[in-house]
Design a protein around this motif. Structure first.
Motif, PDB file in Angstrom:
ATOM      1  N   TYR A  17      63.437  64.896  -2.853  1.00 13.82           N
ATOM      2  CA  TYR A  17      64.486  65.028  -1.844  1.00 13.82           C
ATOM      3  C   TYR A  17      64.960  66.472  -1.692  1.00 13.82           C
ATOM      4  O   TYR A  17      65.633  66.812  -0.720  1.00 13.82           O
ATOM      5  CB  TYR A  17      65.678  64.121  -2.189  1.00 13.82           C
ATOM      6  CG  TYR A  17      65.295  62.656  -2.166  1.00 13.82           C
ATOM      7  CD1 TYR A  17      65.291  61.944  -0.966  1.00 13.82           C
ATOM      8  CD2 TYR A  17      64.891  62.000  -3.322  1.00 13.82           C
ATOM      9  CE1 TYR A  17      64.912  60.612  -0.928  1.00 13.82           C
ATOM     10  CE2 TYR A  17      64.507  60.673  -3.303  1.00 13.82           C
ATOM     11  CZ  TYR A  17      64.518  59.983  -2.111  1.00 13.82           C
ATOM     12  OH  TYR A  17      64.128  58.672  -2.074  1.00 13.82           O
TER      13      TYR A  17
ATOM     14  N   ALA B 295      64.871  64.471  12.079  1.00 15.04           N
ATOM     15  CA  ALA B 295      64.163  65.258  13.088  1.00 15.04           C
ATOM     16  C   ALA B 295      64.453  64.767  14.503  1.00 15.04           C
ATOM     17  O   ALA B 295      64.142  65.452  15.474  1.00 15.04           O
ATOM     18  CB  ALA B 295      62.654  65.201  12.817  1.00 15.04           C
TER      19      ALA B 295
ATOM     20  N   ILE C 182      63.898  68.274   1.439  1.00 20.28           N
ATOM     21  CA  ILE C 182      64.563  67.705   2.626  1.00 20.28           C
ATOM     22  C   ILE C 182      65.988  68.270   2.741  1.00 20.28           C
ATOM     23  O   ILE C 182      66.428  68.684   3.812  1.00 20.28           O
ATOM     24  CB  ILE C 182      64.612  66.161   2.551  1.00 20.28           C
ATOM     25  CG1 ILE C 182      63.192  65.586   2.433  1.00 20.28           C
ATOM     26  CG2 ILE C 182      65.330  65.577   3.766  1.00 20.28           C
ATOM     27  CD1 ILE C 182      63.137  64.077   2.285  1.00 20.28           C
TER      28      ILE C 182
ATOM     29  N   ARG D 256      65.571  71.896   3.888  1.00 22.05           N
ATOM     30  CA  ARG D 256      65.049  72.082   5.235  1.00 22.05           C
ATOM     31  C   ARG D 256      66.081  71.696   6.297  1.00 22.05           C
ATOM     32  O   ARG D 256      66.241  72.365   7.302  1.00 22.05           O
ATOM     33  CB  ARG D 256      63.770  71.255   5.411  1.00 22.05           C
ATOM     34  CG  ARG D 256      63.009  71.579   6.683  1.00 22.05           C
ATOM     35  CD  ARG D 256      61.678  70.840   6.748  1.00 22.05           C
ATOM     36  NE  ARG D 256      60.943  70.930   5.492  1.00 22.05           N
ATOM     37  CZ  ARG D 256      60.312  69.901   4.896  1.00 22.05           C
ATOM     38  NH1 ARG D 256      60.306  68.713   5.454  1.00 22.05           N
ATOM     39  NH2 ARG D 256      59.675  70.060   3.758  1.00 22.05           N
ATOM     40  N   TYR D 257      66.782  70.589   6.071  1.00 24.49           N
ATOM     41  CA  TYR D 257      67.713  70.092   7.092  1.00 24.49           C
ATOM     42  C   TYR D 257      69.163  70.441   6.758  1.00 24.49           C
ATOM     43  O   TYR D 257      70.070  69.986   7.438  1.00 24.49           O
ATOM     44  CB  TYR D 257      67.536  68.577   7.273  1.00 24.49           C
ATOM     45  CG  TYR D 257      66.163  68.210   7.816  1.00 24.49           C
ATOM     46  CD1 TYR D 257      65.923  68.241   9.192  1.00 24.49           C
ATOM     47  CD2 TYR D 257      65.125  67.871   6.959  1.00 24.49           C
ATOM     48  CE1 TYR D 257      64.665  67.926   9.691  1.00 24.49           C
ATOM     49  CE2 TYR D 257      63.867  67.554   7.447  1.00 24.49           C
ATOM     50  CZ  TYR D 257      63.640  67.578   8.809  1.00 24.49           C
ATOM     51  OH  TYR D 257      62.401  67.266   9.311  1.00 24.49           O
TER      52      TYR D 257
ATOM     53  N   GLU E 101      63.255  61.817   6.921  1.00 25.19           N
ATOM     54  CA  GLU E 101      62.890  62.999   7.721  1.00 25.19           C
ATOM     55  C   GLU E 101      62.772  62.652   9.190  1.00 25.19           C
ATOM     56  O   GLU E 101      63.161  63.438  10.053  1.00 25.19           O
ATOM     57  CB  GLU E 101      61.562  63.582   7.219  1.00 25.19           C
ATOM     58  CG  GLU E 101      61.719  64.239   5.877  1.00 25.19           C
ATOM     59  CD  GLU E 101      60.831  65.474   5.732  1.00 25.19           C
ATOM     60  OE1 GLU E 101      59.977  65.436   4.842  1.00 25.19           O
ATOM     61  OE2 GLU E 101      60.988  66.438   6.519  1.00 25.19           O
ATOM     62  N   THR E 102      62.237  61.451   9.481  1.00 23.93           N
ATOM     63  CA  THR E 102      62.111  61.029  10.882  1.00 23.93           C
ATOM     64  C   THR E 102      63.491  60.950  11.534  1.00 23.93           C
ATOM     65  O   THR E 102      63.683  61.385  12.672  1.00 23.93           O
ATOM     66  CB  THR E 102      61.419  59.655  10.953  1.00 23.93           C
ATOM     67  OG1 THR E 102      60.151  59.784  10.333  1.00 23.93           O
ATOM     68  CG2 THR E 102      61.246  59.174  12.372  1.00 23.93           C
TER      69      THR E 102
END
Lengths: 372, 358
Positions: free
Chosen positions: A204, A180, A207, A210-211, A176-177
């Motif tokens: 997962y 982002a 994730i 979201r992305y 995630e880092t």
């Protein structure tokens, strides 16, 4: 060798590469999360079989590489204490701290031992009741259950001279880092198969949603990796962003529930500092309060010195996939596997060491002008 | 300019300067004995500057001396191994075969050995008897005599039970120059058999690793097949036994000394199933694992088949194969074409090979 050779078959690899070439219509950048995958990609030359449009970048999944220098300095200070038997996995022994590594502590008289399992360290503690046995608990979700089991057994058996220097980290927060970050280039992930063998892959799914990024749980043999890349590119070409499982022979949706239970019994999720990436919230493990007596950080007095990274080293950017090892001004010159300046050069899983070992010549041609 | 810069400008001159401060480590690490890059650096930074002479500077497994009209090979080696006994041999067989092999790699017929023992106080005499019996048998079967020796005893706790040093002399009975610098583009690289067994046999015993079948060390003297190659008139360009650092380190050393490119085919390198399995589990590369009865031999391509036919007649080389070739091109480079048909660079072992975390 059964269960290995089948997954290294040259004809099958060529067929997967051809299917991938037919599928690919435009450039895609994928990240393999795990250092074990990076090692296999470079050792087997898998990247050379891929269509030109596919760019692989190497993720932060090398436990040796992301252990912060402060903690290595702490390990070195503890290992040098006369009452301590300091136990570690093999490749952690050569990781440079600010001033030296654990092998140098051993050469100076420290009792530093290589073990294959935290349970070996626990046995040493039982066999040496007059010594303090410290295990350097490094690794992702894959190694954490065995560490947890060792602490759990130590508590049950009342082995009071056993403790842990904990540096366990978790994969999803690091992914995630990366996603982002404004510099992110990653369009699809090959998730680490062995981490998922323990944890499953439900975590997962948020994730991926979201992305809007495909995540393919992938194994470590050449055909696993080629198939993982194929599945990932197929999703990208079709405009899908889902979690898929390539590594079905090992990984199930819910993972290993026994391992997760022992893991939760002993550890809780906590913020962790990652070498090269800084502090990531909820990205590490810390001992639960009832096991706090086994925390080496509490048991041994703290050295006040702060770790110093070499300023030229761009390990952080390499671990996040923003730069390649050959972009570093000291790669292959000042920094070599024999004289590592940054952690990715130490472990054979580290991207810099893998490039040095397998790609040194092609890197010399590809080296970009050094920044500044 | 600071003081440090000035001191580096000062010419070293012919005298031997203390290398402390120039070496990368202020103290000896175990890796300095690992046969890889650290060992290499110790030789280049400490020993060679101190003792330099043309015989030493040839950097062979032993020195080749001319005495009257004869050419002799002379070599020495020390043996420190834990455990003292392992599947396929013991420290005694290692000490005799190792020195025989070093002489053989100079192209010599091994003749005489010396033996020095460093014994730890408290060592059971029975163990010494067993080791000496192994040495006697190894020497007899290779046709060499142990003609002089020495014994020292150190305090309990100051040695691992038993250390052995052997030195040896052999006679060179041909006119060839056998050295890394003698290899030529087009030469075939022959390997005498499967690799990695000694290192994995030792590691399995030492670390208590159990496999379905026991891995037996390849420890053996290789003098006979090599003598036969020379007697048969094979134009041997270079010989090297694969000890610490394994096949990869030996070939990198040869490529660097010869300033040529050596290219290997990974699929041609024989590796026993158990050794591959153990290496897979531990995350080790068999190309870097130690051997004690294997060697590489560089011969002209035209003589490849004849050489392999000879080697394969001997039990220590029945599985001999061509594994690669010497090429023009990048100096000091060793590349290997892997199972998928892509190539990678092989490097010298850096420090000790350490098992990976996961």
């Amino acid at each position: 060798m059964k269960f290995v050779d089948e997954y290294r078959d040259a004809d099958a690899a060529r067929r997967w590469a051809e299917r991938l070439a037919r599928l690919t219509t435009r450039p895609w950048t994928l990240m393999e999360v795990c250092g074990g995958q990076t090692h296999a990609i470079l050792k087997f030359g898998i990247d050379e079989l891929l269509p030109k449009e596919i760019n692989l970048i190497h993720g932060p999944g090398c436990p040796v590489c992301v252990t912060p220098i402060e903690l290595i300095d702490r390990a070195i200070a503890i290992a040098a204490r006369p009452e301590v038997i300091f136990c570690s996995f093999g490749d952690m022994l050569r990781v440079p701290g600010s001033r030296c590594d654990l092998l140098s502590v051993k050469a100076s008289g420290g009792d530093v031992r290589m073990v294959y399992s935290p349970l070996d360290a626990l046995r040493l503690a039982r066999d040496n009741p007059d010594r303090q046995v410290v295990f350097f608990a490094v690794g992702f979700e894959t190694t954490a259950p065995a560490t947890a089991l060792a602490v759990h057994q130590a508590a049950q058996q009342g082995v009071a001279n056993f403790s842990l220097l904990v540096s366990h980290v978790l994969v999803p927060p690091a992914m995630e880092t990366i996603l982002a970050s404004p510099e992110n280039r990653v369009q699809g992930f090959l998730a680490a198969g062995h981490v998922c063998a323990v944890m499953g892959y439900r975590e997962y799914e948020p994730i991926a949603r979201r992305y809007r990024i495909p995540i393919v749980v992938t194994g470590f043999e050449p055909l696993d990796i080629l198939q993982g890349i194929y599945l990932c590119v197929r999703q990208l070409e079709e405009g899908r962003a889902e979690v898929e499982n390539q590594y079905t022979r090992v990984v199930g949706l819910d993972g290993n529930r026994y391992a997760q239970a022992i893991f939760r019994e002993v550890f809780h999720v906590a913020p962790r500092h990652w070498r090269g990436m800084g502090e990531i919230p909820q990205s590490g493990l810390a001992l639960n309060e009832r096991y706090a007596a086994f925390d080496a950080e509490r048991r041994f007095p703290r050295d006040e010195e702060r770790g110093q990274e070499l300023p030229e080293c761009i390990a952080g950017l390499i671990l996040q996939g923003v730069r390649k090892p050959y972009d570093c001004p000291i790669f292959g010159t000042v920094c070599t596997p024999d004289h590592p300046c940054g952690a990715p050069m130490v472990s054979s899983e580290g991207a810099c060491a893998a490039y040095y070992r397998y790609r040194r010549l092609s890197c010399e041609g590809a080296r970009a002008p050094s920044p500044g | 300019m600071n003081r440090e810069d000035r001191s580096e400008e000062r010419p070293l001159g012919p005298s031997f300067g203390c290398p402390v401060g120039r070496a990368d480590h202020a103290q000896i690490l175990l890796g300095h004995g690992g046969g890889g890059l650290l060992t290499h650096r110790l030789l280049e930074q400490v020993f060679r500057p101190a003792f330099t002479n043309p015989l030493l500077d040839a950097r062979h497994d032993g020195a080749v001396l001319t005495v009257g009209s004869e050419r002799l090979a002379f070599t020495t080696d020390s043996y420190v191994v834990r455990p003292l006994f392992f599947p396929g041999g013991d420290i005694g067989t290692l000490a005799v075969n190792g020195t025989i092999n070093d002489l053989t790699m100079c192209g010599a017929r091994p003749l005489f050995l010396s033996v020095a023992f460093i014994l730890e106080e408290g060592l059971p005499i029975e163990i010494l008897y067993r080791v000496v019996a192994s040495m006697r048998q190894a020497a007899q079967s290779a046709g060499v005599q142990i003609v002089t020796g020495d014994t020292k005893v150190v305090d309990r706790g100051k040695g691992d039970g038993l250390y052995i040093n052997t030195a040896g002399v052999g006679l060179i009975m041909h006119g060839l120059t056998i050295a890394p610098t003698a290899i030529r583009p087009g030469d075939a690289v022959l390997l005498s058999g499967d690799i990695g067994r000694h290192g994995m046999a030792i590691m399995a015993v030492r670390e208590g690793l159990e496999f379905e079948t026991t891995i037996i060390s390849d420890c053996a003297a290789v003098a006979e097949p090599v003598q036969e190659l020379l007697t048969a008139g094979i134009e041997v360009h270079c010989l090297r036994d694969l000890t610490r650092g394994g096949l990869a380190t030996a070939l990198v050393e040869i490529a660097e000394a010869a300033r040529l490119h050596i290219h290997l085919e990974e699929t041609a390198i024989p590796i026993q199933e158990e050794v591959r399995g153990a290496c897979e589990i531990l995350g080790l590369d068999p190309l870097y694992v130690a051997n004690e009865g294997r060697f590489v031999c560089f011969v002209p391509l035209a003589q490849k088949e004849a050489a392999l036919d000879i080697l394969r007649q001997y039990p220590v080389a029945t599985d001999a194969h061509q594994i690669g070739e010497v090429r023009e091109g990048t100096e000091g480079l060793v590349t290997i074409k892997g199972t998928l048909g892509t190539s990678r660079v092989l490097d010298m072992l850096s420090g000790e090979q350490l098992p990976r975390i996961c």
